[in-house]
Design a protein around this motif. Structure first.
Motif, PDB file in Angstrom:
ATOM      1  N   ARG A 174       0.880  -1.166   0.000  1.00 30.80           N
ATOM      2  CA  ARG A 174       0.000   0.000   0.000  1.00 30.80           C
ATOM      3  C   ARG A 174       0.922   1.221   0.000  1.00 30.80           C
ATOM      4  O   ARG A 174       1.555   1.520   0.998  1.00 30.80           O
ATOM      5  CB  ARG A 174      -0.905  -0.008   1.226  1.00 30.80           C
ATOM      6  N   VAL A 175       0.973   1.896  -1.148  1.00 32.95           N
ATOM      7  CA  VAL A 175       1.927   2.985  -1.348  1.00 32.95           C
ATOM      8  C   VAL A 175       1.180   4.320  -1.403  1.00 32.95           C
ATOM      9  O   VAL A 175       0.268   4.498  -2.232  1.00 32.95           O
ATOM     10  CB  VAL A 175       2.729   2.785  -2.650  1.00 32.95           C
ATOM     11  N   TYR A 176       1.566   5.246  -0.520  1.00 31.24           N
ATOM     12  CA  TYR A 176       0.992   6.591  -0.602  1.00 31.24           C
ATOM     13  C   TYR A 176       1.732   7.336  -1.698  1.00 31.24           C
ATOM     14  O   TYR A 176       2.936   7.570  -1.601  1.00 31.24           O
ATOM     15  CB  TYR A 176       1.128   7.341   0.722  1.00 31.24           C
ATOM     16  N   TYR A 235       2.137   8.214   6.582  1.00 31.96           N
ATOM     17  CA  TYR A 235       0.860   8.382   5.899  1.00 31.96           C
ATOM     18  C   TYR A 235      -0.102   7.262   6.308  1.00 31.96           C
ATOM     19  O   TYR A 235       0.183   6.089   6.037  1.00 31.96           O
ATOM     20  CB  TYR A 235       1.071   8.389   4.387  1.00 31.96           C
ATOM     21  N   SER A 266       5.724   5.257   1.243  1.00 33.32           N
ATOM     22  CA  SER A 266       5.259   6.326   0.367  1.00 33.32           C
ATOM     23  C   SER A 266       6.300   6.647  -0.692  1.00 33.32           C
ATOM     24  O   SER A 266       7.432   6.161  -0.655  1.00 33.32           O
ATOM     25  CB  SER A 266       4.958   7.587   1.185  1.00 33.32           C
ATOM     26  N   ALA A 318      -0.875   3.442   4.762  1.00 31.94           N
ATOM     27  CA  ALA A 318       0.164   3.088   3.786  1.00 31.94           C
ATOM     28  C   ALA A 318       1.270   2.287   4.448  1.00 31.94           C
ATOM     29  O   ALA A 318       1.564   2.463   5.634  1.00 31.94           O
ATOM     30  CB  ALA A 318       0.742   4.343   3.143  1.00 31.94           C
ATOM     31  N   ASP A 319       1.881   1.411   3.661  1.00 33.89           N
ATOM     32  CA  ASP A 319       3.076   0.693   4.124  1.00 33.89           C
ATOM     33  C   ASP A 319       4.316   1.551   3.926  1.00 33.89           C
ATOM     34  O   ASP A 319       5.266   1.484   4.706  1.00 33.89           O
ATOM     35  CB  ASP A 319       3.249  -0.617   3.349  1.00 33.89           C
ATOM     36  N   SER A 328       4.705   3.973   8.109  1.00 36.39           N
ATOM     37  CA  SER A 328       4.717   5.160   7.276  1.00 36.39           C
ATOM     38  C   SER A 328       4.030   6.308   8.003  1.00 36.39           C
ATOM     39  O   SER A 328       3.121   6.112   8.811  1.00 36.39           O
ATOM     40  CB  SER A 328       3.997   4.887   5.948  1.00 36.39           C
ATOM     41  N   TYR A 336       6.544  -1.264  -7.646  1.00 33.17           N
ATOM     42  CA  TYR A 336       7.098  -0.208  -6.797  1.00 33.17           C
ATOM     43  C   TYR A 336       8.601  -0.058  -7.036  1.00 33.17           C
ATOM     44  O   TYR A 336       9.114   1.062  -7.158  1.00 33.17           O
ATOM     45  CB  TYR A 336       6.815  -0.520  -5.330  1.00 33.17           C
ATOM     46  N   THR A 371      -2.568   0.486  -4.142  1.00 36.79           N
ATOM     47  CA  THR A 371      -2.047  -0.867  -3.962  1.00 36.79           C
ATOM     48  C   THR A 371      -1.307  -1.283  -5.224  1.00 36.79           C
ATOM     49  O   THR A 371      -1.841  -1.194  -6.333  1.00 36.79           O
ATOM     50  CB  THR A 371      -3.174  -1.868  -3.675  1.00 36.79           C
ATOM     51  N   VAL A 412      -3.529   6.571  -1.384  1.00 34.17           N
ATOM     52  CA  VAL A 412      -2.876   5.284  -1.201  1.00 34.17           C
ATOM     53  C   VAL A 412      -3.253   4.369  -2.354  1.00 34.17           C
ATOM     54  O   VAL A 412      -4.433   4.192  -2.670  1.00 34.17           O
ATOM     55  CB  VAL A 412      -3.279   4.636   0.143  1.00 34.17           C
TER      56      VAL A 412
END
Length: 322
Positions: free
Chosen positions: A54-56, A111, A117, A114-115, A109, A71, A65, A63
């Motif tokens: 989960r990336v912001y 954020y 960012s 999120a995992d 994170s 990534y 996925t 966020v």
């Protein structure tokens, strides 16, 4: 006769239970093959064999996925030019993958939800617009490969240019714990193709700018009239400055003055001339871990991605996690 039969059945049942227990306790061949590999953080889901993150995304303020390999493509495109030597790109991909897994294993994170960012102040640079076929190929060829040390994801530090020699994190990063055993001070074969203002640079600041930066580090010096290097690390990098007789952290002051102006703490000279303070030095970045221009130079000389990583990180293994 019935009593003998019952005893026999009971004995057989006990033998079957013990055998099952032994069988279930014995690790499978797959488990044996993966011995020593770090465990993925529990919150990470797997889809089609690849961890999902989960990336912001800072640009979208949302966020998203995405799988870990997607990534890593964005990080690789943000951290290195997409026309660099293939093995240098692959080495950076291995570090990028290790970096995010270490990050998620150790911290949260900033954020929510999120995992990790795409905010470079929190993690790694990210630029999906620069992804090309060479970036995709470097990530594909290293899919699932990570650095491993003592069954854990190590800190995958890297920087732009080492100025010929790397440094330990306690000296260059204000790292508060003991230096990890896989970090080392080592010669870095930084490529001659690096820009001249990276190999050697000069930065000038006013006395007021330096005084304000010192105050931001927590040391109030007043108007700066004297500044010299205090302690140095094994590479020669400044660990502290003595400013008006007061000790100031060199890595902290560098960041407060601006890491793109004062490119490193590997300094050749510091000069105070009236209201102007001049720093002259070599390299770009903190100097810990892998030098990207060093990776460039090693790749051009024929080194593999694994050889590049293991040059900069002592006694690490490159293992396939998935």
């Amino acid at each position: 006769m019935k009593k003998i039969l019952a005893i026999g059945l009971a004995f057989s049942l006990c033998f079957w239970i013990v055998s099952c227990m032994r069988s279930s306790a014995r690790p499978s061949q797959e488990q044996n093959d993966n011995a020593g590999l770090p465990q993925l953080p529990e919150e990470i889901e797997i889809a089609n064999g690849v961890p999902q993150l989960r990336v912001y995304c800072v640009e979208d303020e949302a966020v998203e996925t995405m799988d870990l390999e997607t990534y890593v493509q964005g990080v690789l495109a943000g951290e290195m030019r997409n026309d660099w030597p293939e093995e240098a790109l692959k080495a950076q991909a291995i570090l990028a993958r290790t970096f995010v897994l270490n990050f998620i294993s150790e911290k949260d994170s900033q954020y929510p939800g999120a995992d990790i960012s795409t905010d470079i102040s929190e993690a790694q640079a990210y630029n999906s617009a620069n992804i090309n076929d060479r970036i995709k190929d470097a990530v594909k060829q290293t899919e699932g490969l990570v650095m491993v040390y003592d069954g854990r994801f190590p800190y995958a530090w890297f920087h732009a240019h080492a100025g010929g020699i790397t440094e330990l994190p306690t000296a260059a990063l204000e790292y508060k714990k003991a230096d990890p055993p896989y970090t080392q001070v080592i010669e870095s074969p930084d490529s001659d193709k690096a820009p001249e203002n990276v190999k050697n640079w000069t930065a000038r600041f006013t006395a007021e700018e330096v005084a304000a930066a010192c105050a931001e580090t927590g040391v109030k010096t007043g108007s700066v009239t004297s500044l010299e290097i205090g302690k140095r690390g094994a590479s020669g990098r400044a660990i502290t400055f003595i400013v008006n007789g007061k000790e100031v952290s060199a890595p902290a002051l560098r960041l407060r003055l601006g890491g793109t102006a004062m490119k490193s703490t590997l300094l050749d000279s510091v000069n105070v001339d009236g209201n102007t303070i001049t720093f002259s030095g070599r390299g770009y970045g903190h100097g810990v871990g892998m030098s990207q221009w060093g990776a460039y130079g090693m790749a051009e000389a024929g080194a593999s991605a694994e050889e590049i990583v293991q040059h900069y990180f002592q006694d690490v293994e490159i293992q396939k996690l998935y």
